[in-house]
Design an enzyme around this catalytic site. Structure first.
Site, PDB file in Angstrom:
ATOM      1  N   SER A 200       2.063   4.357   3.486  1.00 60.43           N
ATOM      2  CA  SER A 200       3.343   5.012   3.212  1.00 60.43           C
ATOM      3  C   SER A 200       4.418   4.123   2.619  1.00 60.43           C
ATOM      4  O   SER A 200       5.488   4.626   2.266  1.00 60.43           O
ATOM      5  CB  SER A 200       3.873   5.663   4.493  1.00 60.43           C
ATOM      6  OG  SER A 200       3.032   6.716   4.887  1.00 60.43           O
TER       7      SER A 200
ATOM      8  N   LYS B   6      14.851   3.994   5.680  1.00 56.47           N
ATOM      9  CA  LYS B   6      14.082   5.222   5.921  1.00 56.47           C
ATOM     10  C   LYS B   6      14.573   5.910   7.189  1.00 56.47           C
ATOM     11  O   LYS B   6      14.839   5.244   8.204  1.00 56.47           O
ATOM     12  CB  LYS B   6      12.599   4.874   6.022  1.00 56.47           C
ATOM     13  CG  LYS B   6      11.665   6.070   6.109  1.00 56.47           C
ATOM     14  CD  LYS B   6      10.207   5.613   6.068  1.00 56.47           C
ATOM     15  CE  LYS B   6       9.229   6.757   6.181  1.00 56.47           C
ATOM     16  NZ  LYS B   6       7.809   6.304   6.097  1.00 56.47           N
TER      17      LYS B   6
ATOM     18  N   SER C 120       4.762   8.327   3.145  1.00 54.91           N
ATOM     19  CA  SER C 120       5.874   9.156   3.568  1.00 54.91           C
ATOM     20  C   SER C 120       7.241   8.545   3.227  1.00 54.91           C
ATOM     21  O   SER C 120       8.271   9.192   3.399  1.00 54.91           O
ATOM     22  CB  SER C 120       5.802   9.367   5.093  1.00 54.91           C
ATOM     23  OG  SER C 120       5.898   8.116   5.781  1.00 54.91           O
TER      24      SER C 120
END
Length: 529
Positions: free
Chosen positions: A215, A119, A191
């Site tokens: 997330s 990420k 996210s």
């Protein structure tokens, strides 16, 4: 880099007997699935555990697996916006080095040679880390985040940096990630949306996500994957751009439960320089997959986790509960301590941590934030500086909120008196259309907590408990639905064991999105008049 000199016999033992049990969980031709976009498509569709076993046996090389993923990224990333930065040359160089080590009989871990995504709020030395924001478009860290270091030391190949909501908060500067299910116009949640989309479409064998209010688990649920948020502090977050440090976690998103256990084996562990890190004895989660689940007592926390649940989600979750009831000692309704004060509306004062990181960035770069993030940051600033309400009031509210959360975390395990693990739906509704999400995100006003309130997934961040989302079915229109299995602190082994038992009983993990190279990419923003 540290090299762990495992022999082939030791390496196979590390993978454990569960690898054989999962051999049948590779891509099933008869089930809905991704078409091979290029040569190596079949290799990219292996589970992480299967790919690891093939590297160990010499049947495939890391370079072959890496090229297979990179070929798919070239085809599908323009449709998905899953990766912000693709590290092609670095990944192939890593793979070549790891192949040389494997040829010499040296294997660092079961992740040796496995291509994964990271990420893009996690620092990577020499490669930009944007946090999904124009503000950090040219930010290049000089050190890796602890989790990235651990992946590299374990022999994982870093394919690139995956897309995310800006600062893990709202719309990404680099384009909204598309959910590979539902015709590319559905919300993948966030996210860690890029991490989930990449794993669901076989662009990577696993990926790292961060989780402040769901997330990891929410995008895993919406993309038909496994997402594991471990006990708070078990996986270090040093070197990750924070959202709210008191709630931030990091962990794996994978296609199977065993794959998640293999990744957590390498990620978990104490980091003295991380103020959130806990010094917990090292565990082998892969070996704990084989523990029996027949004696486990299972709770179902219906309130508030089933509030406002839609019909398709309720049906899938209830059917999952019935399956688990047969696998275990029994299921009954339970209550967890209330975390109702910690909605995204105010987080009981913890939202001050969000602004603490952004205060100076926002003063200098307010206009470079995406609209929805900018509005929310301005709202936080106004809240902290409300006329007639001294800043000291906000400070004391934050301190009381931290005290309350500390007490919740210290006492929550007491709730597990007549049950060992608890089940809840990961998300209460199926994925919305992205156009609808844009109307909420960019509507010109701060978010209404009733519109986008992830208070149920956030509960496990507040409580600091381990929670894993596993696929548990599909809606009538073919969208994935997830079930969360959670437990007391440091119960990851039991959670994995129950998750694996459920996975083997249902085979939801074998389903793949019906995405092809010819799938059109629909418009998701209303056209300007």
């Amino acid at each position: 880099m540290k090299t762990f000199n495992l022999t082939r016999r030791q390496f196979a033992k590390t993978l454990g007997g569960a690898a054989g049990a999962l051999a049948a969980h590779s891509f099933t031709p008869g089930a809905p699935g991704l078409a091979a976009a290029a040569s190596g498509g079949d290799l990219a569709g292996l589970s992480l555990a299967e790919a690891s076993a093939k590297i160990q046996s010499g049947a495939v090389t890391s370079t072959e697996l890496t090229r297979a993923c990179l070929d798919r990224i070239e085809v599908y990333n323009p449709k998905l916006f899953a990766f912000i930065t693709v590290m092609r040359e670095q990944a192939l160089a890593q793979a070549a080095q790891l192949d040389a080590e494997a040829k010499a009989g040296k294997f660092r871990s079961p992740l040796h040679g496995i291509p994964v995504g990271v990420k893009d709020n996690m620092d990577t030395a020499g490669t930009r880390t944007t946090a999904g924001s124009a503000i950090y478009d040219d930010r290049v860290p000089t050190q890796d985040a602890t989790v990235v270091t651990r992946l590299k030391n374990s022999g994982a190949v870093i394919l690139g940096k995956t897309n995310l909501d800006e600062f893990a908060w709202a719309v990404s500067y680099f384009g909204s990630v598309r959910n590979p299910w539902g015709g590319l116009d559905r919300d993948p949640s966030g996210s860690s949306s890029g991490s989930a989309a990449s794993v669901a479409t076989n662009l990577a064998f696993g990926a790292l996500g961060s989780d402040t209010g769901g997330s990891i688990r929410c995008p895993a649920s919406y993309c038909g994957l496994v997402g594991m948020k471990a006990t708070y502090g078990l996986v270090p977050i040093r070197g990750i751009v924070p959202l709210a440090v008191s709630l931030d976690h990091a962990g794996p998103i994978t296609r199977t439960v065993q794959d998640a256990a293999l990744m957590l084996d390498q990620l978990a562990g104490y980091d003295r320089l991380d103020i959130t890190s806990v010094n917990h004895p090292k565990e082998n989660y892969t070996s704990q997959l084989r523990q029996p689940v027949s004696s486990l007592r299972i709770g179902v926390a219906r309130r508030p986790f089933f509030d406002y649940i839609d019909a398709d989600t309720l049906q899938a979750v209830d059917e999952a509960i019935h399956v688990i009831e047969k696998l275990t000692r029994g299921v009954h309704d339970v209550m967890l301590p209330s975390t109702s004060a910690y909605t995204w509306g105010n987080l009981n004062g913890i939202a001050a941590e969000i602004y603490a990181y952004h205060e100076y960035l926002f003063e200098k770069n307010a206009g470079r934030y995406m609209l929805s993030t900018r509005l929310d940051m301005q709202g936080l600033k106004d809240w902290l500086n409300t006329p007639g309400a001294p800043c000291s009031d906000r400070l004391t509210q934050y301190i009381r909120g931290r005290w309350d959360m500390a007490m919740l975390r210290r006492t929550v395990d007491d709730a597990f008196t007549d049950f060992d693990l608890v089940l809840v739906p990961t998300m209460q509704v199926i994925p919305r259309h992205l156009r609808e999400m844009f109307q909420i995100e960019e509507g010109g006003k701060p978010h209404n907590a009733n519109d986008m309130d992830y208070r149920e997934p956030t509960a496990f961040n507040v409580l600091g408990l381990p929670a894993m989302s596993v696929p548990c079915g599909f809606s009538k229109d073919g969208m994935p639905i997830g079930l969360t299995i959670a437990g007391p602190h440091f119960s990851e082994g039991r959670i994995f064991a129950l998750g694996l038992a459920y996975e083997q009983a249902t085979k939801w993990d074998t389903r793949r999105p019906p995405l092809t190279p010819n799938t059109p990419v629909p418009e998701i923003r209303p056209k300007e008049s």
